[in-house]
Motif scaffolding. Structure first.
Motif, PDB file in Angstrom:
ATOM      1  N   TYR A 154      63.127  49.304  39.843  1.00 25.73           N
ATOM      2  CA  TYR A 154      62.733  48.492  40.996  1.00 25.73           C
ATOM      3  C   TYR A 154      61.252  48.141  40.949  1.00 25.73           C
ATOM      4  O   TYR A 154      60.883  46.986  40.990  1.00 25.73           O
ATOM      5  CB  TYR A 154      63.045  49.256  42.290  1.00 25.73           C
ATOM      6  CG  TYR A 154      62.886  48.430  43.540  1.00 25.73           C
ATOM      7  CD1 TYR A 154      63.861  47.527  43.917  1.00 25.73           C
ATOM      8  CD2 TYR A 154      61.756  48.561  44.341  1.00 25.73           C
ATOM      9  CE1 TYR A 154      63.716  46.765  45.068  1.00 25.73           C
ATOM     10  CE2 TYR A 154      61.608  47.810  45.491  1.00 25.73           C
ATOM     11  CZ  TYR A 154      62.595  46.914  45.850  1.00 25.73           C
ATOM     12  OH  TYR A 154      62.450  46.156  46.986  1.00 25.73           O
ATOM     13  N   MET A 193      57.247  45.130  43.407  1.00 23.73           N
ATOM     14  CA  MET A 193      58.547  44.726  42.872  1.00 23.73           C
ATOM     15  C   MET A 193      58.327  44.177  41.466  1.00 23.73           C
ATOM     16  O   MET A 193      57.971  43.018  41.284  1.00 23.73           O
ATOM     17  CB  MET A 193      59.207  43.715  43.792  1.00 23.73           C
ATOM     18  CG  MET A 193      59.521  44.292  45.158  1.00 23.73           C
ATOM     19  SD  MET A 193      60.272  43.098  46.260  1.00 23.73           S
ATOM     20  CE  MET A 193      61.886  42.947  45.504  1.00 23.73           C
ATOM     21  N   GLU A 233      60.454  40.835  40.079  1.00 18.05           N
ATOM     22  CA  GLU A 233      60.444  39.594  40.845  1.00 18.05           C
ATOM     23  C   GLU A 233      59.309  38.716  40.330  1.00 18.05           C
ATOM     24  O   GLU A 233      58.307  39.221  39.829  1.00 18.05           O
ATOM     25  CB  GLU A 233      60.221  39.873  42.335  1.00 18.05           C
ATOM     26  CG  GLU A 233      61.304  40.679  42.997  1.00 18.05           C
ATOM     27  CD  GLU A 233      62.593  39.906  43.192  1.00 18.05           C
ATOM     28  OE1 GLU A 233      62.538  38.684  43.444  1.00 18.05           O
ATOM     29  OE2 GLU A 233      63.661  40.530  43.101  1.00 18.05           O
ATOM     30  N   GLU A 234      59.460  37.432  40.501  1.00 15.17           N
ATOM     31  CA  GLU A 234      58.419  36.506  40.078  1.00 15.17           C
ATOM     32  C   GLU A 234      57.099  36.855  40.768  1.00 15.17           C
ATOM     33  O   GLU A 234      57.046  37.039  41.983  1.00 15.17           O
ATOM     34  CB  GLU A 234      58.825  35.073  40.432  1.00 15.17           C
ATOM     35  CG  GLU A 234      57.874  34.032  39.905  1.00 15.17           C
ATOM     36  CD  GLU A 234      58.365  32.616  40.187  1.00 15.17           C
ATOM     37  OE1 GLU A 234      57.508  31.762  40.453  1.00 15.17           O
ATOM     38  OE2 GLU A 234      59.581  32.381  40.134  1.00 15.17           O
ATOM     39  N   GLU A 272      55.535  39.586  40.627  1.00 15.38           N
ATOM     40  CA  GLU A 272      55.476  41.036  40.881  1.00 15.38           C
ATOM     41  C   GLU A 272      54.773  41.347  42.211  1.00 15.38           C
ATOM     42  O   GLU A 272      53.753  42.036  42.258  1.00 15.38           O
ATOM     43  CB  GLU A 272      54.805  41.751  39.709  1.00 15.38           C
ATOM     44  CG  GLU A 272      55.563  41.594  38.409  1.00 15.38           C
ATOM     45  CD  GLU A 272      54.944  42.364  37.259  1.00 15.38           C
ATOM     46  OE1 GLU A 272      53.868  42.968  37.413  1.00 15.38           O
ATOM     47  OE2 GLU A 272      55.576  42.376  36.183  1.00 15.38           O
ATOM     48  N   ASP A 326      57.215  42.357  54.104  1.00 17.57           N
ATOM     49  CA  ASP A 326      56.617  41.401  53.181  1.00 17.57           C
ATOM     50  C   ASP A 326      56.559  40.048  53.862  1.00 17.57           C
ATOM     51  O   ASP A 326      56.782  39.951  55.075  1.00 17.57           O
ATOM     52  CB  ASP A 326      57.382  41.354  51.850  1.00 17.57           C
ATOM     53  CG  ASP A 326      58.841  40.922  51.990  1.00 17.57           C
ATOM     54  OD1 ASP A 326      59.209  40.315  53.028  1.00 17.57           O
ATOM     55  OD2 ASP A 326      59.616  41.165  51.060  1.00 17.57           O
ATOM     56  N   GLU A 345      71.961  35.033  49.473  1.00 21.76           N
ATOM     57  CA  GLU A 345      70.813  35.248  48.604  1.00 21.76           C
ATOM     58  C   GLU A 345      70.464  36.733  48.521  1.00 21.76           C
ATOM     59  O   GLU A 345      70.067  37.231  47.469  1.00 21.76           O
ATOM     60  CB  GLU A 345      69.588  34.472  49.114  1.00 21.76           C
ATOM     61  CG  GLU A 345      69.664  32.978  48.901  1.00 21.76           C
ATOM     62  CD  GLU A 345      70.585  32.253  49.878  1.00 21.76           C
ATOM     63  OE1 GLU A 345      70.747  32.732  51.027  1.00 21.76           O
ATOM     64  OE2 GLU A 345      71.159  31.227  49.499  1.00 21.76           O
ATOM     65  N   GLY A 360      70.925  40.007  45.053  1.00 20.07           N
ATOM     66  CA  GLY A 360      69.716  40.735  44.668  1.00 20.07           C
ATOM     67  C   GLY A 360      69.914  42.241  44.698  1.00 20.07           C
ATOM     68  O   GLY A 360      69.506  42.951  43.782  1.00 20.07           O
ATOM     69  N   TYR A 395      72.118  43.380  41.844  1.00 22.17           N
ATOM     70  CA  TYR A 395      71.307  43.408  40.628  1.00 22.17           C
ATOM     71  C   TYR A 395      70.445  44.673  40.565  1.00 22.17           C
ATOM     72  O   TYR A 395      70.449  45.403  39.566  1.00 22.17           O
ATOM     73  CB  TYR A 395      70.435  42.153  40.581  1.00 22.17           C
ATOM     74  CG  TYR A 395      69.317  42.164  39.575  1.00 22.17           C
ATOM     75  CD1 TYR A 395      69.580  42.097  38.211  1.00 22.17           C
ATOM     76  CD2 TYR A 395      67.991  42.213  39.995  1.00 22.17           C
ATOM     77  CE1 TYR A 395      68.537  42.095  37.286  1.00 22.17           C
ATOM     78  CE2 TYR A 395      66.953  42.195  39.076  1.00 22.17           C
ATOM     79  CZ  TYR A 395      67.231  42.141  37.723  1.00 22.17           C
ATOM     80  OH  TYR A 395      66.204  42.135  36.821  1.00 22.17           O
ATOM     81  N   TYR A 396      69.698  44.944  41.647  1.00 16.44           N
ATOM     82  CA  TYR A 396      68.812  46.105  41.626  1.00 16.44           C
ATOM     83  C   TYR A 396      69.584  47.413  41.524  1.00 16.44           C
ATOM     84  O   TYR A 396      69.163  48.340  40.828  1.00 16.44           O
ATOM     85  CB  TYR A 396      67.887  46.123  42.844  1.00 16.44           C
ATOM     86  CG  TYR A 396      66.657  45.286  42.615  1.00 16.44           C
ATOM     87  CD1 TYR A 396      65.699  45.676  41.686  1.00 16.44           C
ATOM     88  CD2 TYR A 396      66.461  44.098  43.295  1.00 16.44           C
ATOM     89  CE1 TYR A 396      64.566  44.907  41.445  1.00 16.44           C
ATOM     90  CE2 TYR A 396      65.335  43.330  43.065  1.00 16.44           C
ATOM     91  CZ  TYR A 396      64.392  43.732  42.142  1.00 16.44           C
ATOM     92  OH  TYR A 396      63.289  42.975  41.901  1.00 16.44           O
ATOM     93  N   PHE A 400      69.287  39.112  35.844  1.00 17.49           N
ATOM     94  CA  PHE A 400      69.487  38.541  37.174  1.00 17.49           C
ATOM     95  C   PHE A 400      70.316  37.258  37.114  1.00 17.49           C
ATOM     96  O   PHE A 400      71.046  36.942  38.062  1.00 17.49           O
ATOM     97  CB  PHE A 400      68.143  38.280  37.860  1.00 17.49           C
ATOM     98  CG  PHE A 400      68.303  37.807  39.278  1.00 17.49           C
ATOM     99  CD1 PHE A 400      68.801  38.651  40.255  1.00 17.49           C
ATOM    100  CD2 PHE A 400      67.968  36.507  39.621  1.00 17.49           C
ATOM    101  CE1 PHE A 400      68.965  38.213  41.566  1.00 17.49           C
ATOM    102  CE2 PHE A 400      68.124  36.063  40.931  1.00 17.49           C
ATOM    103  CZ  PHE A 400      68.617  36.917  41.909  1.00 17.49           C
TER     104      PHE A 400
END
Length: 167
Positions: free
Chosen positions: A45, A62, A65-66, A68, A90, A124, A128, A131-132, A148
């Protein structure tokens, strides 16, 4: 291999919950360590820093993720090795999360719960978390990490079409 979505939506007195489960061939203490030790969370993660005690917050990056991004995670409850409740903040708002572990003979079940205000956007969000959590399984068992691209947008329709089940 194409991953199969497993998430479900439940209606509760406090609002909808997105629930995703995983099973590990491992003792509960080993799975707990994968969820709470910084060097282990970094594998699936992201890394975190801070004082990890109830009522305190840690900073979490993270890593997959794009850009980070960093977020703040408040620890609402920590009951080793069974329950960890977090509130992540966030730019998207607050995410209320629970990780619940149950021992089942020589296996451990992880029940991941996101407490939602609305089911809007679950198409959405759900892919996610699938995936995680598959990354968590892969990191724990030292197997290949998933991509992903196999989760989104492939699982979006599944999650968009979920209906609330009673708890």
């Amino acid at each position: 291999m194409t991953p199969t979505p497993s998430g479900r939506l439940f209606g509760t007195d406090t609002g909808p919950e997105l629930v995703v489960t995983r099973e590990f061939r491992a003792p509960i203490e080993a799975v707990w360590a994968s969820l709470t030790e910084p060097d282990r969370t970094a594998r699936w993660y992201g890394r975190w820093a801070g004082r990890a005690t109830p009522g305190q917050s840690v900073r979490m990056q993270m890593a997959f993720e794009e850009g980070e991004p960093w977020s703040t995670m408040r620890i609402d409850a920590c009951e080793p090795p069974r329950r960890l409740a977090l509130a992540a903040q966030d730019e998207s708002g607050t995410w209320r999360l629970e990780l619940l572990l149950t021992r089942r003979d020589d296996r451990t079940e992880l029940r991941f719960v996101q407490h939602l205000d609305t089911v809007e956007g679950v198409g959405e969000i759900g892919p996610g978390w699938e995936y995680y959590l598959d990354r968590l399984v892969a990191a724990h068992h030292d197997t290949a990490m998933p991509s992903f691209d196999d989760y989104y947008p492939a699982m979006k329709t599944y999650f968009d079409q979920l209906s609330l089940s009673p708890r």
